[in-house]
Design an enzyme around this catalytic site. Structure first.
Site, PDB file in Angstrom:
ATOM      1  N   SER A  18       0.842  -0.928   0.134  1.00  0.00           N
ATOM      2  CA  SER A  18       0.023   0.160  -0.203  1.00  0.00           C
ATOM      3  C   SER A  18       0.428   1.346   0.050  1.00  0.00           C
ATOM      4  CB  SER A  18      -0.793   0.140   0.997  1.00  0.00           C
ATOM      5  OG  SER A  18      -1.604   0.964   1.285  1.00  0.00           O
ATOM      6  N   TYR A  28      -1.725  -0.020   9.812  1.00  0.00           N
ATOM      7  CA  TYR A  28      -2.677  -0.955   9.069  1.00  0.00           C
ATOM      8  C   TYR A  28      -0.664  -0.744   8.211  1.00  0.00           C
ATOM      9  CZ  TYR A  28      -3.278  -0.321   3.708  1.00  0.00           C
ATOM     10  OH  TYR A  28      -3.850  -1.258   3.053  1.00  0.00           O
TER      11      TYR A  28
END
Length: 259
Positions: free
Chosen positions: A142, A155
């Site tokens: 990501s 995350y």
């Protein structure tokens, strides 16, 4: 163009979103695909899409954070199709919270699903790729691995770990003829993101607002990320090893600028 004729691929997160788009793209270009996820009904939908396009796909229900499940998924694919050449790891989870707010079990879930899964998939897939004479792996990280926003500690950390693990896997297995790379998308319109904004008064406006964070002015479409993944899995990228490619509509470029 059929870049993957005769190849066998395993795709995680194939119940929807970018995993489904990758599986469809691989099958459309000749690969037999094992589609892995935990939602059996959604996996069957993916298989139906592939078959309607003339491709071959095998639904495999598995929890990618559990070693025995991953071992079974890889074995089932190899038993059905005889080999394993390609792995696209697109499954992941998203949870919010600073380190003082994020429950420990949510931290563990992020690292099990997003990072331990890379280890488990590589552990069980690479021996079969080696036996097939080589292969290619693409992990989905990501943009948060490089420039996170507030409230995404677990995350962001997990996705940064995916980048580091990708580089080490690449170096460890290039001599086996196995290339390992990753992609780092910006915000994509996927079930993961839709679930994240479901509690907003206007979820569509929330999604549009996230899209406007990108200089491109919109969310990234899963098919756009899938196209990059397919390139990295193909022989067109035969000299690309241990790299991570952002596909973020200019978001990192904007963050790196003075204005």
């Amino acid at each position: 163009m059929s870049r993957f004729n005769g190849k066998v691929a395993l795709v995680t997160g194939a119940s929807g979103g970018v995993g489904r788009a990758i599986a469809y793209g691989l099958a459309a270009e000749g690969a037999a695909v094992g589609v892995v996820g935990r939602d059996t009904g959604a996996l069957r939908e993916t298989v139906s899409m592939v078959e309607r396009a003339g491709g071959r796909a095998l639904p495999i229900e598995a929890d990618i954070g559990v070693g025995s499940d991953v071992e079974h998924a890889v074995a089932e694919l190899v038993t059905s199709y005889g080999r394993l050449d390609l792995l696209a790891h697109a499954a992941g989870v998203f949870r919010t919270g600073a380190v003082t707010d994020l429950p420990e079990e949510q931290w563990d879930l992020l690292f099990t699903t997003n990072v331990k899964s890379c280890f488990l998939l590589g552990r069980h897939a690479i021996p079969h790729m080696r036996a097939a004479g080589g292969g290619a792996i693409v992990n989905v990280s990501s943009v948060f691995a490089f420039a996170a926003g507030p409230g995404s500690a677990g995350y962001a950390a997990s996705k940064a770990a995916v980048v580091a693990l990708t580089k080490m896997m690449a170096l460890d297995h290039i001599a086996d003829g196995i290339r390992v790379n990753c992609v780092a998308p910006g915000s994509m319109r996927t079930p993961l993101l839709e679930n994240a904004v479901a509690g907003h008064d206007d979820p569509e406006e929330a999604l549009a607002g996230i899209g406007r964070l990108h200089p491109l002015g919109r969310l990234i479409d899963p098919t756009e990320t899938a196209s990059l993944v397919l390139y990295l899995l193909s022989d067109d990228a035969r000299a690309v090893v241990g790299s991570c490619f952002t596909i973020d509509g200019g978001r990192l470029a904007k963050l790196g600028s003075a204005t």
